[in-house]
Design an enzyme around this catalytic site. Sequence first.
Site, PDB file in Angstrom:
ATOM      1  N   GLY A 133       0.823  -1.209   0.000  1.00 56.17           N
ATOM      2  CA  GLY A 133       0.000   0.000   0.000  1.00 56.17           C
ATOM      3  C   GLY A 133       0.855   1.255   0.000  1.00 56.17           C
ATOM      4  N   GLY A 155      -0.322   4.419   0.038  1.00 55.33           N
ATOM      5  CA  GLY A 155      -1.152   5.572   0.410  1.00 55.33           C
ATOM      6  C   GLY A 155      -0.365   6.432   1.382  1.00 55.33           C
ATOM      7  N   PHE A 156      -1.082   7.159   2.228  1.00 55.76           N
ATOM      8  CA  PHE A 156      -0.415   8.079   3.147  1.00 55.76           C
ATOM      9  C   PHE A 156       0.507   7.336   4.114  1.00 55.76           C
ATOM     10  CE2 PHE A 156      -4.067  10.592   1.800  1.00 55.76           C
ATOM     11  CZ  PHE A 156      -3.454  11.797   1.535  1.00 55.76           C
ATOM     12  N   GLY A 157       0.032   6.202   4.649  1.00 54.10           N
ATOM     13  CA  GLY A 157       0.815   5.475   5.640  1.00 54.10           C
ATOM     14  C   GLY A 157       2.028   4.794   5.017  1.00 54.10           C
ATOM     15  N   GLU A 179     -18.231  18.608   2.510  1.00 53.64           N
ATOM     16  CA  GLU A 179     -17.393  19.210   1.458  1.00 53.64           C
ATOM     17  C   GLU A 179     -18.016  18.978   0.087  1.00 53.64           C
ATOM     18  OE1 GLU A 179     -12.966  19.115   3.485  1.00 53.64           O
ATOM     19  OE2 GLU A 179     -13.362  17.715   1.878  1.00 53.64           O
ATOM     20  N   ASP A 229      -5.763   3.360   7.869  1.00 57.09           N
ATOM     21  CA  ASP A 229      -7.169   2.936   7.894  1.00 57.09           C
ATOM     22  C   ASP A 229      -7.298   1.445   8.188  1.00 57.09           C
ATOM     23  OD1 ASP A 229      -7.803   5.492   7.229  1.00 57.09           O
ATOM     24  OD2 ASP A 229      -8.709   5.045   5.285  1.00 57.09           O
ATOM     25  N   VAL A 252      -1.867  -7.587  -3.892  1.00 53.13           N
ATOM     26  CA  VAL A 252      -1.529  -8.713  -3.015  1.00 53.13           C
ATOM     27  C   VAL A 252      -2.822  -9.450  -2.672  1.00 53.13           C
ATOM     28  CG1 VAL A 252      -0.665  -9.352  -0.725  1.00 53.13           C
ATOM     29  CG2 VAL A 252       0.511  -7.604  -2.064  1.00 53.13           C
TER      30      VAL A 252
HETATM   31  C1  FAD Z   1     -13.236  11.351  -0.346  1.00 54.19           C
HETATM   32  C2  FAD Z   1     -12.291  11.281   0.829  1.00 54.19           C
HETATM   33  C3  FAD Z   1     -11.994  12.449   1.532  1.00 54.19           C
HETATM   34  C4  FAD Z   1     -11.119  12.396   2.622  1.00 54.19           C
HETATM   35  N1  FAD Z   1     -10.804  13.560   3.268  1.00 54.19           N
HETATM   36  C5  FAD Z   1      -9.890  13.549   4.261  1.00 54.19           C
HETATM   37  C6  FAD Z   1      -9.463  14.759   4.893  1.00 54.19           C
HETATM   38  O1  FAD Z   1      -9.953  15.840   4.562  1.00 54.19           O
HETATM   39  N2  FAD Z   1      -8.513  14.691   5.852  1.00 54.19           N
HETATM   40  C7  FAD Z   1      -7.944  13.503   6.221  1.00 54.19           C
HETATM   41  O2  FAD Z   1      -7.049  13.483   7.074  1.00 54.19           O
HETATM   42  N3  FAD Z   1      -8.331  12.330   5.671  1.00 54.19           N
HETATM   43  C8  FAD Z   1      -9.279  12.333   4.698  1.00 54.19           C
HETATM   44  N4  FAD Z   1      -9.674  11.153   4.106  1.00 54.19           N
HETATM   45  C9  FAD Z   1      -9.172   9.873   4.653  1.00 54.19           C
HETATM   46  C10 FAD Z   1      -7.778   9.556   4.169  1.00 54.19           C
HETATM   47  O3  FAD Z   1      -7.699   9.640   2.766  1.00 54.19           O
HETATM   48  C11 FAD Z   1      -7.409   8.146   4.641  1.00 54.19           C
HETATM   49  O4  FAD Z   1      -7.537   8.096   6.040  1.00 54.19           O
HETATM   50  C12 FAD Z   1      -5.990   7.803   4.255  1.00 54.19           C
HETATM   51  O5  FAD Z   1      -5.892   7.719   2.838  1.00 54.19           O
HETATM   52  C13 FAD Z   1      -5.568   6.469   4.873  1.00 54.19           C
HETATM   53  O6  FAD Z   1      -4.246   6.209   4.515  1.00 54.19           O
HETATM   54  P1  FAD Z   1      -3.742   4.709   4.344  1.00 54.19           P
HETATM   55  O7  FAD Z   1      -2.295   4.801   4.028  1.00 54.19           O
HETATM   56  O8  FAD Z   1      -4.175   3.917   5.500  1.00 54.19           O
HETATM   57  O9  FAD Z   1      -4.560   4.150   3.103  1.00 54.19           O
HETATM   58  P2  FAD Z   1      -4.730   4.709   1.628  1.00 54.19           P
HETATM   59  O10 FAD Z   1      -4.260   6.105   1.509  1.00 54.19           O
HETATM   60  O11 FAD Z   1      -6.140   4.402   1.248  1.00 54.19           O
HETATM   61  O12 FAD Z   1      -3.750   3.798   0.789  1.00 54.19           O
HETATM   62  C14 FAD Z   1      -3.927   2.428   0.644  1.00 54.19           C
HETATM   63  C15 FAD Z   1      -3.153   1.982  -0.569  1.00 54.19           C
HETATM   64  O13 FAD Z   1      -3.117   0.565  -0.582  1.00 54.19           O
HETATM   65  C16 FAD Z   1      -3.309   0.106  -1.900  1.00 54.19           C
HETATM   66  N5  FAD Z   1      -3.855  -1.261  -1.807  1.00 54.19           N
HETATM   67  C17 FAD Z   1      -4.998  -1.639  -1.192  1.00 54.19           C
HETATM   68  N6  FAD Z   1      -5.139  -2.986  -1.240  1.00 54.19           N
HETATM   69  C18 FAD Z   1      -4.050  -3.451  -1.890  1.00 54.19           C
HETATM   70  C19 FAD Z   1      -3.627  -4.756  -2.248  1.00 54.19           C
HETATM   71  N7  FAD Z   1      -4.322  -5.843  -1.924  1.00 54.19           N
HETATM   72  N8  FAD Z   1      -2.470  -4.890  -2.938  1.00 54.19           N
HETATM   73  C20 FAD Z   1      -1.739  -3.792  -3.278  1.00 54.19           C
HETATM   74  N9  FAD Z   1      -2.099  -2.541  -2.950  1.00 54.19           N
HETATM   75  C21 FAD Z   1      -3.228  -2.361  -2.259  1.00 54.19           C
HETATM   76  C22 FAD Z   1      -4.254   1.118  -2.511  1.00 54.19           C
HETATM   77  O14 FAD Z   1      -4.168   1.134  -3.923  1.00 54.19           O
HETATM   78  C23 FAD Z   1      -3.778   2.418  -1.878  1.00 54.19           C
HETATM   79  O15 FAD Z   1      -2.828   3.084  -2.668  1.00 54.19           O
HETATM   80  C24 FAD Z   1     -10.550  11.170   3.017  1.00 54.19           C
HETATM   81  C25 FAD Z   1     -10.871   9.994   2.305  1.00 54.19           C
HETATM   82  C26 FAD Z   1     -11.736  10.047   1.224  1.00 54.19           C
HETATM   83  C27 FAD Z   1     -12.049   8.795   0.467  1.00 54.19           C
END
Ligand code: FAD
Length: 416
Positions: free
Chosen positions: A13, A15-17, A172, A302, A81
């Site tokens: 993943g 994403g942000f984390g 929003e 998340d 994955v």
């Molecule tokens: C519309 C919207 C608005 C939001 N607004 C805000 C805000 O204003 N402020 C705020 O703080 N947060 C906001 N959030 C929440 C924030 O985006 C999430 O909390 C954050 O993205 C979580 O980060 P993460 O790294 O856990 O997961 P994510 O950023 O979701 O990243 C997960 C990554 O894992 C990858 N992935 C998933 N499953 C697999 C797999 N099986 N194999 C390979 N790759 C995989 C995905 O492609 C993705 O790139 C918002 C979310 C949404 C949807």
Amino acid sequence: MNIKTLPHVVIIGAGFGGMEVARKLAKAPIRITLIDKHNYHLFQPLLYQVAIAGLVPSQIAYPLRTIFRRQKNIAFQMGEVTDIDFDARYVKLNGSVIAYDYLVLAVGGQTNFFGNQSVEQNGFQLKSIEAAIGLRNHLLKTFEQASREVDVDKRKAMLTFVVVGGGPTGVETAGALAELITHVLIKDYPHMDLKDVRVLLLEAGKTVMPSYPDELRKATNDLLKNKKVEVLVDTKLVDYNGLQVTLGDGRRIPTQTLIWTAGVRAARMLDSLGVEQAGAGRVRVADSLQLKDHAEVFVIGDAAYFENGNRQPLPMLSTVAIQEGKAAAQNIQKILKGQKPEPFHYKDPGLLATIGRNAAVARIWGLSFSGFIAWVIWVFLHIYRLIGFRNRLLVLINWAWEYLFYENQVRLITKE
Ligand SMILES: Cc1cc2nc3c(=O)[nH]c(=O)nc-3n(C[C@H](O)[C@H](O)[C@H](O)COP(=O)(O)OP(=O)(O)OC[C@H]3O[C@@H](n4cnc5c(N)ncnc54)[C@H](O)[C@@H]3O)c2cc1C
């Protein structure tokens, strides 16, 4: 030094984390494999801007290979994955396996429809670029249809837009949608009667923005009212068949557009891993973010269920994912040095949500702001957090243009 003998950290993943873990481990004596099913990092908080034709996808997504071009100890693999063997320590990807010494699960979340299949099938959601473009096309096509519809009731249904969920994303989206219609589309369709247009925000609880302090909830309601968004609290949606919404009290609202922002859960792939899950399917972690039975596995963002001081789970927010990513990277380095990993503590940076042009609410440094000042804070914080200089510049130009001329630039209906 033979790089192959270095400890191998696999991050699932980007994403942000996941990105934060990878960056914080840039100088560590390890090799990293970063895996994502997309080849880009997505700034999800601005997805609704793509849906309302304010930004193009490339302004909120950035290629991962470009981001990590200069980081020597990392390799990126695109793919999904599908399985993890925690005992044998490998992940399954693209038909082969990748062995790890340490694993970081940062797979994020997905929309939670709470089993309501009618909404899942007929409603729109905001979780991916494809979904945001689909919604943009639908909104613009609906206006085209409405402009030539002679039946008054049908036209009213076309021009009724229902957003479900009174959290920051719903607020929003409703605010920005109302503004798109009342300031921009109205100029494109000068013969359309504005009084037919309705934007409704439905919230099942007693108030919108339940996690915000009283003064900001009030400010949010006032700002939504100014934008002519009708807020219905204590209002539960039970069904949506694509043509009308049915509410818990039996009322029906004819509409062709339902946008669901009322729920998020952890990614489904976690359900099949045999790990302990808590609320919203999130994986329960120890206070060091490790799995209890597998200390070499960290779960963050998340995907992770982590309780703060008041025994409440940390919210699904980018700020939580980033701080947990940093902590997981530090703990991996501690373990490599033979030290004990440290417990994670979340530092709440405050609250921030925008309700269209010129209007936002914020709680920072213990102070509440609303209106223009909060909006300026929102603009600069989001520009600062976007990845890539080019993106920051383009988004700033876009927003300045919209601010000055009330003009969303990307009003194109494209093939999906
Ligand atoms: C519309 C919207 C608005 C939001 N607004 C805000 C805000 O204003 N402020 C705020 O703080 N947060 C906001 N959030 C929440 C924030 O985006 C999430 O909390 C954050 O993205 C979580 O980060 P993460 O790294 O856990 O997961 P994510 O950023 O979701 O990243 C997960 C990554 O894992 C990858 N992935 C998933 N499953 C697999 C797999 N099986 N194999 C390979 N790759 C995989 C995905 O492609 C993705 O790139 C918002 C979310 C949404 C949807």
